[in-house]
Design a protein around this motif. Sequence first.
Motif, PDB file in Angstrom:
ATOM      1  N   THR A 167     -11.256  -1.984  -9.596  1.00 27.90           N
ATOM      2  CA  THR A 167     -10.985  -2.288  -8.189  1.00 27.90           C
ATOM      3  C   THR A 167      -9.513  -2.597  -7.974  1.00 27.90           C
ATOM      4  OG1 THR A 167     -13.222  -3.168  -7.895  1.00 27.90           O
ATOM      5  CG2 THR A 167     -11.584  -3.804  -6.264  1.00 27.90           C
ATOM      6  N   TYR A 168      -8.909  -3.330  -8.903  1.00 28.92           N
ATOM      7  CA  TYR A 168      -7.496  -3.681  -8.745  1.00 28.92           C
ATOM      8  C   TYR A 168      -6.611  -2.434  -8.806  1.00 28.92           C
ATOM      9  CZ  TYR A 168      -3.063  -6.095  -9.169  1.00 28.92           C
ATOM     10  OH  TYR A 168      -1.780  -6.537  -8.955  1.00 28.92           O
ATOM     11  N   LEU A 169      -6.906  -1.535  -9.700  1.00 26.40           N
ATOM     12  CA  LEU A 169      -6.137  -0.296  -9.775  1.00 26.40           C
ATOM     13  C   LEU A 169      -6.305   0.520  -8.495  1.00 26.40           C
ATOM     14  CD1 LEU A 169      -6.796   0.752 -13.488  1.00 26.40           C
ATOM     15  CD2 LEU A 169      -4.692  -0.213 -12.528  1.00 26.40           C
ATOM     16  N   ARG A 170      -7.494   0.530  -7.926  1.00 23.58           N
ATOM     17  CA  ARG A 170      -7.718   1.246  -6.676  1.00 23.58           C
ATOM     18  C   ARG A 170      -6.977   0.569  -5.519  1.00 23.58           C
ATOM     19  NH1 ARG A 170     -11.999   4.907  -6.296  1.00 23.58           N
ATOM     20  NH2 ARG A 170     -13.070   5.309  -8.261  1.00 23.58           N
ATOM     21  N   TYR A 171      -6.939  -0.748  -5.527  1.00 21.81           N
ATOM     22  CA  TYR A 171      -6.149  -1.477  -4.529  1.00 21.81           C
ATOM     23  C   TYR A 171      -4.679  -1.076  -4.601  1.00 21.81           C
ATOM     24  CZ  TYR A 171      -3.348  -5.534  -3.013  1.00 21.81           C
ATOM     25  OH  TYR A 171      -2.400  -6.349  -2.460  1.00 21.81           O
ATOM     26  N   LEU A 172      -4.150  -0.948  -5.810  1.00 19.18           N
ATOM     27  CA  LEU A 172      -2.765  -0.509  -5.980  1.00 19.18           C
ATOM     28  C   LEU A 172      -2.569   0.909  -5.449  1.00 19.18           C
ATOM     29  CD1 LEU A 172      -1.980  -1.958  -9.530  1.00 19.18           C
ATOM     30  CD2 LEU A 172      -1.279  -2.879  -7.304  1.00 19.18           C
ATOM     31  N   LEU A 173      -3.576   1.767  -5.633  1.00 18.19           N
ATOM     32  CA  LEU A 173      -3.492   3.128  -5.098  1.00 18.19           C
ATOM     33  C   LEU A 173      -3.450   3.117  -3.567  1.00 18.19           C
ATOM     34  CD1 LEU A 173      -6.020   5.059  -7.378  1.00 18.19           C
ATOM     35  CD2 LEU A 173      -3.519   5.135  -7.473  1.00 18.19           C
ATOM     36  N   LEU A 174      -4.201   2.228  -2.935  1.00 14.67           N
ATOM     37  CA  LEU A 174      -4.143   2.105  -1.484  1.00 14.67           C
ATOM     38  C   LEU A 174      -2.739   1.719  -1.037  1.00 14.67           C
ATOM     39  CD1 LEU A 174      -7.462   0.238  -0.596  1.00 14.67           C
ATOM     40  CD2 LEU A 174      -6.904   2.610  -0.088  1.00 14.67           C
ATOM     41  N   SER A 175      -2.127   0.792  -1.760  1.00 12.63           N
ATOM     42  CA  SER A 175      -0.767   0.386  -1.438  1.00 12.63           C
ATOM     43  C   SER A 175       0.199   1.553  -1.576  1.00 12.63           C
ATOM     44  CB  SER A 175      -0.329  -0.771  -2.347  1.00 12.63           C
ATOM     45  OG  SER A 175       1.019  -1.124  -2.103  1.00 12.63           O
ATOM     46  N   ALA A 176       0.045   2.329  -2.648  1.00 12.14           N
ATOM     47  CA  ALA A 176       0.926   3.477  -2.865  1.00 12.14           C
ATOM     48  C   ALA A 176       0.749   4.534  -1.782  1.00 12.14           C
ATOM     49  CB  ALA A 176       0.651   4.088  -4.237  1.00 12.14           C
ATOM     50  N   ALA A 177      -0.442   4.614  -1.184  1.00 15.38           N
ATOM     51  CA  ALA A 177      -0.715   5.616  -0.154  1.00 15.38           C
ATOM     52  C   ALA A 177      -0.190   5.212   1.217  1.00 15.38           C
ATOM     53  CB  ALA A 177      -2.224   5.871  -0.063  1.00 15.38           C
TER      54      ALA A 177
END
Length: 272
Positions: free
Chosen positions: A201-211
């Motif tokens: 989940t944390y890695l996916r949260y970081l992906l949202l930030s990058a997007a």
Amino acid sequence: MSSEGWRLLRPGAGPGLLAVDFTPAQARAGAGFTDLARLLPEPYPVWGTEETGWRNVAAASVDFPAGGLDLWLDRDLPVSGGTAGILGYCAGGTLARALARRLADRYGVTPPVVLFDPAEVTAETLYDQFGTALDGLAAALPAAEVRAAREAAREEVRAQPDLSRLAGRLSDRYAALARPACAGQGVPPSIADQLCARIDTYLRYLLLSAAAPPDGPGPALVVLSAGHEPPPIPGADRQVRLDVPAPELLADLRAADLAGRALVAEPLAGRS
């Protein structure tokens, strides 16, 4: 009290303050928005994003992370009577500005934004977070296996330019290590599942930030800890650095004073 993806950090009346981070709880070594909420001016309620919200967005998204970002931005907010301002921490800073833009487009009013130690998400960010998670398993794994996992992850960073695929591979690599490590220590499989889900989940949260686009609808105040160097932030021409270590930034009264003045546009009573 809670709303979809948000948790009430401090009750109050009137327009609410929204705080964007992975979790407001003390889930890391350092202060979070739970600490800052206690120091912000009355009477505004303060809401913080929570981990389960990011997990639900990822699970419900057809096109992740771009679709996940739109899904999160379009969800109903827990505030009534308007938004007094938005706070963002670390990778949450970009998401905070994206939320401010969505609200400005929707209502024609740009909420003030305060960013604390804003950070850009890159492949190195994902690798560093994998390494931090791996440190938590190091005592239960042979040193050679930990070293090999770091080297393999480093090679994946070099070979995989797509952040979404890289995050998936790092999540899978962590799970492949965590499950047998937990089993070897007598940890129930349910706990191992929770550990793996949290990292994913944390890695996916970081992906949202990058997007999220880096620019916001208006200027933002940036509050920095002593050693943090932020990425270029369009429109964030006001930066204040405090002589406080990064883990203590969100528990510092000076940081709360700066945020309060920027958000409510008036001196705090007794602190002028």
